[in-house]
Design an enzyme around this catalytic site. Structure first.
Site: not given
Length: 307
Positions: A251-252
Site C-alpha cells: 500500500g505504501d
C-alpha cells in the site's frame, strides 16, 4: 520536494519458517532485518523512481543507530529527530507451508514535548509545491491529532499533504483537501457502515470522500485490483500474474507511485497506473520493489475506465 513522515519507524525482523508451531522451539529457514515504517517505504519507492524525498521521523537509542545503519544502504535523504528512547523492533513471521503471516509489532518510544517541538520545527520550511506524506502508527505520548495538526500547519504554508490512515482520523482530514486518500475496500465499507455488492457501490462510497474534500481516492481491493475514483470518472487497475511473497509495504508503494508520478505529470490516470505497478511489484518481492521489477509489472497492468 516530497517529505515522508514516519512517526514510529522500526527495524523489521522478518523470519521465514517452513511451519510455525506455537509453544515449541521453531527454527528459521532464513531471516533478514529491514528498515521499516510506512513513510520509509514510500521514500524507498520514490528513490527507485528517481524522485527526491526527505524522510522525517523519530529515531533513538541503540536500535535507532541500527535502523539508520540499515537505512543508509538505500541512500535516502533523511532528517530524523533524535529521541531518548529506543526505536522499536517489529517481528514478522512467514510460515511458508501454512501460507500464513504473523506480525508482532513493538509499541515504540515515548516522545517528549521537546522532541515533538524539535520535529515540528523542521516542517516550517515546507511550502508551495511540496507534498507531505504522513502514514503509520503514532508512538507513545503523541496526541491522536498529531497528523491533523501537521496537515493544518502545512496547508497554511501552501503545501499539499497525503495521509494514509483510516476511520475518524481520515474523515477529520478531508475538509483540508488531501491530495489522495487510499482506504482498502473493507476500510471504506467500515467508514460508512455499508456492505458492498459490486464495484459501483464502492465507487459511490468513494465519491463520498471526494464530496467531503479529498482530491483523489484510491481503493485497493487485494486480488480484485484497485480503483481510482474522481468526481467525473472511475478507473480499474487489474492485478498482474505473480506470486505474492510479502504484502508488507504494498500500500505504501502504491501511494509513492501515485504521488511521485502526479507531481511530475499532473496526470491522475498515469499516476494510478504507476501506483498500481509499484504496489504489485512490492507484493511480488521479498522487500520493497526495485525499479526493474516495477517496470516489468507496469507492462502487465491495464487501466480500464468504468464510469
Amino acid at each position: 520536494m516530497i517529505y515522508t513522515i514516519t512517526a514510529n519507524p522500526s527495524i523489521d525482523y522478518v523470519l521465514q519458517l517452513t511451519t510455525l508451531t506455537p509453544g515449541e522451539v521453531n527454527r528459521t529457514v532464513s531471516d533478514v532485518k529491514l528498515p521499516g515504517g510506512k513513510g520509509i517505504n514510500v521514500s524507498r519507492i520514490l528513490k527507485e523512481l528517481q524522485i527526491d524525498s526527505t524522510a522525517l521521523g523519530f529515531v533513538g537509542g541503540a536500535t535507532g543507530k541500527m535502523f539508520e545503519n540499515l537505512l543508509s544502504k538505500h541512500d535516502l535523504k533523511t532528517s530524523f529527530t533524535n529521541v531518548s528512547e529506543d526505536t522499536r523492533i517489529n517481528v514478522k513471521v512467514n510460515a511458508v507451508e501454512q501460507d500464513e503471516e504473523t506480525e508482532i509489532n513493538g509499541t515504540g518510544p515515548a516522545i517528549s514535548k521537546q522532541e515533538q517541538t524539535d520535529f515540528i520545527s523542521q516542517l516550517k520550511k515546507v511550502g508551495t509545491g511540496d507534498v507531505v506524506i504522513m502514514s503509520g502508527s503514532l508512538p507513545k505520548k503523541i496526541a491522536e491529532t498529531f497528523y491533523l495538526d501537521i496537515a493544518e500547519m502545512i496547508q497554511k504554508q501552501g503545501a499539499d499533504f497525503v495521509i494514509d490512515t483510516t476511520g475518524q482520523a481520515l474523515l477529520d482530514t478531508l475538509p483540508l483537501n488531501p491530495l489522495v486518500v487510499k482506504p482498502n475496500h473493507h476500510e471504506l465499507a467500515e467508514l460508512f457502515d455499508v456492505t458492498f455488492k459490486n464495484d459501483q457501490d464502492i465507487i459511490d462510497n468513494a465519491r463520498k470522500l471526494l464530496d467531503k474534500g479529498a482530491k483523489h481516492v484510491l481503493v485497493s481491493m487485494a486480488g480484485d485490483g484497485a480503483l481510482l475514483v474522481t468526481k467525473e470518472h472511475a478507473y480499474h487497475a487489474n492485478v498482474p500474474k505473480g506470486t505474492v511473497i510479502n504484502s508488507v509495504g504494498a500500500g505504501d508503494s502504491m501511494i509513492a507511485g501515485f504521488v511521485g508520478t502526479f507531481m511530475k505529470t499532473d496526470d491522475a490516470i498515469e499516476s494510478f497506473h504507476m501506483g498500481a505497478a509499484c504496489g504489485s511489484a512490492t507484493a511480488f518481492s521479498q522487500d520493497i520493489a526495485i525499479k526493474t521489477k516495477i517496470d516489468e509489472v507496469y507492462q502487465n497492468i491495464s487501466i480500464k475506465e468504468l464510469s
